[in-house]
Design an enzyme around this catalytic site. Structure first.
Site, PDB file in Angstrom:
ATOM      1  N   HIS A  41       0.969  -1.271   0.136  1.00 35.63           N
ATOM      2  CA  HIS A  41       0.080  -0.019   0.084  1.00 35.63           C
ATOM      3  C   HIS A  41       0.820   1.161  -0.058  1.00 35.63           C
ATOM      4  O   HIS A  41       2.223   1.139   0.111  1.00 35.63           O
ATOM      5  CB  HIS A  41      -0.769  -0.097   1.436  1.00 35.63           C
ATOM      6  CG  HIS A  41      -0.149   0.095   2.455  1.00 35.63           C
ATOM      7  ND1 HIS A  41       0.384  -1.034   3.180  1.00 35.63           N
ATOM      8  CD2 HIS A  41       0.385   0.975   3.185  1.00 35.63           C
ATOM      9  CE1 HIS A  41       1.397  -0.624   4.219  1.00 35.63           C
ATOM     10  NE2 HIS A  41       1.225   0.688   4.265  1.00 35.63           N
ATOM     11  N   HIS A 128       5.663   6.104  -1.498  1.00 33.59           N
ATOM     12  CA  HIS A 128       6.534   4.991  -1.708  1.00 33.59           C
ATOM     13  C   HIS A 128       5.611   3.677  -1.341  1.00 33.59           C
ATOM     14  O   HIS A 128       4.549   3.847  -0.557  1.00 33.59           O
ATOM     15  CB  HIS A 128       7.745   4.780  -0.832  1.00 33.59           C
ATOM     16  CG  HIS A 128       7.504   4.636   0.740  1.00 33.59           C
ATOM     17  ND1 HIS A 128       7.027   5.846   1.423  1.00 33.59           N
ATOM     18  CD2 HIS A 128       7.196   3.500   1.183  1.00 33.59           C
ATOM     19  CE1 HIS A 128       6.958   5.335   2.685  1.00 33.59           C
ATOM     20  NE2 HIS A 128       7.196   3.956   2.600  1.00 33.59           N
TER      21      HIS A 128
HETATM   22  O1  3AM Z   1       3.940   2.130   4.039  1.00 32.00           O
HETATM   23  P1  3AM Z   1       5.018   2.078   5.168  1.00 32.00           P
HETATM   24  O2  3AM Z   1       5.316   0.427   5.232  1.00 32.00           O
HETATM   25  O3  3AM Z   1       6.232   2.521   5.010  1.00 32.00           O
HETATM   26  O4  3AM Z   1       6.151   1.709   8.527  1.00 32.00           O
HETATM   27  C1  3AM Z   1       4.698   1.569   8.638  1.00 32.00           C
HETATM   28  C2  3AM Z   1       3.789   1.403   7.523  1.00 32.00           C
HETATM   29  O5  3AM Z   1       4.399   2.380   6.584  1.00 32.00           O
HETATM   30  C3  3AM Z   1       4.301   2.806   9.106  1.00 32.00           C
HETATM   31  O6  3AM Z   1       2.871   2.829   8.918  1.00 32.00           O
HETATM   32  C4  3AM Z   1       2.580   1.785   8.050  1.00 32.00           C
HETATM   33  C5  3AM Z   1       1.647   1.026   8.270  1.00 32.00           C
HETATM   34  O7  3AM Z   1       2.111   0.094   9.515  1.00 32.00           O
HETATM   35  N1  3AM Z   1       4.527   2.837  10.738  1.00 32.00           N
HETATM   36  C6  3AM Z   1       4.400   1.990  11.549  1.00 32.00           C
HETATM   37  N2  3AM Z   1       4.803   2.458  12.777  1.00 32.00           N
HETATM   38  C7  3AM Z   1       5.010   3.799  12.727  1.00 32.00           C
HETATM   39  C8  3AM Z   1       5.367   4.936  13.490  1.00 32.00           C
HETATM   40  N3  3AM Z   1       5.582   4.538  14.822  1.00 32.00           N
HETATM   41  C9  3AM Z   1       5.062   3.989  11.378  1.00 32.00           C
HETATM   42  N4  3AM Z   1       4.978   5.382  10.943  1.00 32.00           N
HETATM   43  C10 3AM Z   1       5.450   6.145  11.709  1.00 32.00           C
HETATM   44  N5  3AM Z   1       5.697   6.058  12.915  1.00 32.00           N
END
Ligand code: 3AM
Length: 187
Positions: A41, A128
């Site tokens: 996603h 991304h």
């Molecule tokens: O789309 P991506 O994979 O980059 O990295 C986690 C993921 O992003 C991000 O939220 C998305 C769904 O889980 N994520 C998880 N914990 C986080 C945090 N504490 C976070 N982003 C910012 N702060």
């Protein structure tokens, strides 16, 4: 509490194009945790823990904020690494195409809606799709793959909805559950 984030989902065709290609990259990039195809996603805002009772208000606010935007197209193309190629922790596919400025505007609307219901986010937006996470990425190997795959495309797709997801963590990795869909062009 529900661990919540707002994202643009990817259609099945794009998810399987990425997943098929990821299996090839896996051979050169061992020791990575690869994102399952159904979890691919574009994150717009990570909200963290949200009270269950606040979820309908959040979905309503995001729906109101994105409902005035018209659907648009994006392309997933090229690889990169966060925080940098010198210190790769996350491998991602980029987002390009004429709709990129629309995505950025949509994200602004989402962040504004979240702040309006008391859920502020202040992170920078780097559009991304996360493919894999490394504990200690081998710099040369990751750089070589990223450079070689600069022009790789997972396809063009239409964005017609923003989704509020719950992220349920478990030993086998996160499971993303759709809490509500917010269609574009709803009003
Ligand atoms: O789309 P991506 O994979 O980059 O990295 C986690 C993921 O992003 C991000 O939220 C998305 C769904 O889980 N994520 C998880 N914990 C986080 C945090 N504490 C976070 N982003 C910012 N702060």
């Amino acid at each position: 509490m529900v661990r919540t984030f707002v994202a643009v989902g990817l259609p099945e065709g794009v998810r399987s194009a990425i997943a098929d290609q990821s299996r090839r990259w896996e051979a050169t990039l061992p020791n990575a945790r690869w994102v399952r195809a159904e979890n691919l996603h574009i994150t717009m805002a990570f909200l963290g823990d949200v009270a269950e009772a606040a979820v309908p208000g959040l979905i309503g606010a995001v729906g109101e904020a994105v409902g005035g935007a018209l659907p648009f197209s994006l392309e997933v193309r090229g690889l990169g690494a966060f925080p940098s190629l010198r210190r790769p922790r996350v491998l991602w596919v980029g987002i390009v195409g004429e709709g990129l400025s629309r995505l950025i505007a949509l994200r602004e609307a989402v962040v504004g809606a979240c702040a309006g219901v008391g859920l502020p986010t202040d992170e920078a937006f780097h559009p991304h799709v996360t493919l894999a996470r490394f504990r200690a990425g081998k710099v040369e190997v990751v750089s070589a793959v990223v450079t070689k795959q600069e022009g790789w495309s997972g396809g063009v797709f239409g964005v017609s909805e923003v989704v509020v997801y719950a992220s349920e963590l478990s030993a086998s990795g996160p499971r993303y559950r759709m809490l509500g869909g917010c269609p574009l062009g709803a009003w």
